[in-house]
Design a protein around this motif. Structure first.
Motif, PDB file in Angstrom:
ATOM      1  N   GLY A  92       8.454  -5.431   0.468  1.00  0.00           N
ATOM      2  CA  GLY A  92       8.255  -6.452  -0.560  1.00  0.00           C
ATOM      3  C   GLY A  92       6.826  -6.927  -0.705  1.00  0.00           C
ATOM      4  N   LYS A  93       5.932  -6.498   0.202  1.00  0.00           N
ATOM      5  CA  LYS A  93       4.526  -6.877   0.088  1.00  0.00           C
ATOM      6  C   LYS A  93       3.839  -5.941  -0.902  1.00  0.00           C
ATOM      7  N   ASP A  94       2.898  -6.487  -1.622  1.00  0.00           N
ATOM      8  CA  ASP A  94       2.169  -5.709  -2.636  1.00  0.00           C
ATOM      9  C   ASP A  94       1.059  -4.914  -1.941  1.00  0.00           C
ATOM     10  N   ILE A  95       1.431  -3.784  -1.372  1.00  0.00           N
ATOM     11  CA  ILE A  95       0.495  -2.982  -0.581  1.00  0.00           C
ATOM     12  C   ILE A  95       0.498  -1.547  -1.090  1.00  0.00           C
ATOM     13  N   PHE A 117       5.957   4.608   5.835  1.00  0.00           N
ATOM     14  CA  PHE A 117       5.316   4.115   4.604  1.00  0.00           C
ATOM     15  C   PHE A 117       4.556   5.265   3.942  1.00  0.00           C
ATOM     16  N   ILE A 118       5.303   6.206   3.434  1.00  0.00           N
ATOM     17  CA  ILE A 118       4.683   7.404   2.859  1.00  0.00           C
ATOM     18  C   ILE A 118       3.936   7.081   1.556  1.00  0.00           C
ATOM     19  N   GLU A 119       4.248   5.934   0.972  1.00  0.00           N
ATOM     20  CA  GLU A 119       3.607   5.585  -0.296  1.00  0.00           C
ATOM     21  C   GLU A 119       2.230   4.931  -0.087  1.00  0.00           C
ATOM     22  N   TYR A 120       1.906   4.529   1.153  1.00  0.00           N
ATOM     23  CA  TYR A 120       0.638   3.845   1.417  1.00  0.00           C
ATOM     24  C   TYR A 120      -0.504   4.853   1.568  1.00  0.00           C
ATOM     25  N   GLU A 121      -1.699   4.406   1.178  1.00  0.00           N
ATOM     26  CA  GLU A 121      -2.927   5.110   1.556  1.00  0.00           C
ATOM     27  C   GLU A 121      -3.479   4.409   2.795  1.00  0.00           C
ATOM     28  N   TRP A 122      -3.631   5.141   3.876  1.00  0.00           N
ATOM     29  CA  TRP A 122      -4.097   4.571   5.147  1.00  0.00           C
ATOM     30  C   TRP A 122      -5.586   4.858   5.318  1.00  0.00           C
TER      31      TRP A 122
END
Length: 360
Positions: A92-95, A117-122
């Motif tokens: 739910g966080k806008d990340i 979290f495959i949708e995040y850019e790390w």
């Protein structure tokens, strides 16, 4: 617990960093950064800082402690599987872009996070958070002063106990006992005690060697107090060492004095290192020195700024670091003397209170 205003300023530093790097969040795992940004001193925990959220995940051993130490963070108690808790907190966080401490997070932890979290850019962070910490705030300066005061007092109580015939190990045990009685969280690092030619080992481990008359005794030690470190070295003169040994002793003390006189904001670590190194070059002894003059001190015993050869790091008011010139001639002699200084607008303040010249 640090004052609320101080912790709010640190969180704002983190959020300014997010804006600067165009990140949505920082995931913090290391003990030192976790303690700096949240105040939490427990051994297990994860921080998530975004532009509008601060969360601290820990286990049930530390829930109440975390609530007390970190009032600016939501405290979440993890279950047996910390990753499911992390997933719930992040949900739910806008990340989309998130920074992580690439030098602290293990490959296993990073791979698990990426798989969840495959949708995040790390984005890997190396020294960026350490750089945020390198200029100390007022609360940090006062805690470090206290750590140094404990060190100074313990050393003052040790001096009357020192005598030829003791072993290096006995000296180390006495010093650590005295530090413990004065109150701390433990030694800042492994106490170094080296007598005679063993002092030529910069990080000598205390041994059963006897401390003899007419030689030097090098002691390098520190305490950890409220998470922060002290660090000091003194080379003690026992009896009357020969003139050759005294020469090394005098040269190192001159290098320290020249360095402290040279400190000013705006200079580089390399330029300050040169103040001591030029003394050794003049005497034809530079080959027996180390590659750096000093290091930052704070939540870690070695942190920024680095006062070393080729360092382009700029010294700023509020930085705290050691100045510790030394000469190490294998099989013959070792001399080091070390103070901690605080950079001021017009130079520096010496925080170490122990006299530099000690004779027994």
């Amino acid at each position: 617990m640090l004052g609320g205003g101080m912790m709010e300023k640190r969180i704002e530093k983190a959020r300014s960093f997010l804006k600067e790097k165009e990140l949505d969040a920082i995931f913090i795992y290391s003990y030192e950064n976790r303690r700096y940004f949240s105040g939490f001193s427990g051994s297990n925990g994860y921080l998530l800082i975004t532009n509008d959220y601060c969360g601290l995940i820990t286990d049930q051993r530390y829930t109440e402690q975390a609530k007390e130490q970190s009032p600016h963070f939501e405290i979440i108690t993890q279950g047996i599987d910390p990753f499911s808790t992390i997933q719930d907190v992040f949900k739910g966080k806008d990340i989309s872009k998130i920074g992580f401490e690439s030098e602290s997070v293990s490959v296993h932890l990073f791979n698990r996070l990426k798989s969840i979290f495959i949708e995040y850019e790390w984005f890997p962070l190396t020294k960026e958070l350490l750089n945020i910490r390198k200029v100390k705030d007022d609360a940090e300066i006062e805690i470090i002063r206290k750590a140094i005061a404990i060190s100074d007092q313990a050393f003052a109580e040790l001096i009357p106990l020192l005598k030829p015939g003791m072993t290096e190990k006995e000296v180390a045990v006495e010093l650590e006992y005295l530090m413990g009685k004065l109150g701390h969280e433990g030694p800042a690092f492994g106490t170094i005690v080296a007598a005679g030619n063993r002092a030529a080992l910069p990080h000598a481990i205390p041994s059963s060697k006897i401390v003899n008359n007419n030689e030097f005794l090098l002691i390098d030690y520190g305490v950890k107090y409220m998470g922060y470190m002290s660090d000091m070295t003194r080379t003690i003169v026992l009896g009357s060492p020969n003139e050759d040994l005294k020469k090394y002793y005098d040269i190192v003390h001159e290098a320290l004095e020249k360095s402290i006189e040279a400190v000013k904001p705006g200079m580089t670590g390399h330029e300050l290192d040169a103040a001591a190194r030029n003394v050794f070059i003049r005497e034809g002894l530079e080959q027996y020195s180390l590659r750096g003059l000093g290091h930052g001190v704070g939540l870690q015993i070695h942190e920024n700024p680095r006062v070393v050869l080729d360092s382009e790091e700029i010294l700023e008011p509020g930085m705290i670091f050691t100045i510790e010139p030394g000469l190490y001639v294998p099989g013959k002699v070792g001399v080091r003397v070390e103070d901690i200084v605080l950079v001021r607008e017009d130079g520096c303040e010496i925080l170490t209170g122990t006299p530099r010249h000690i004779y027994i």
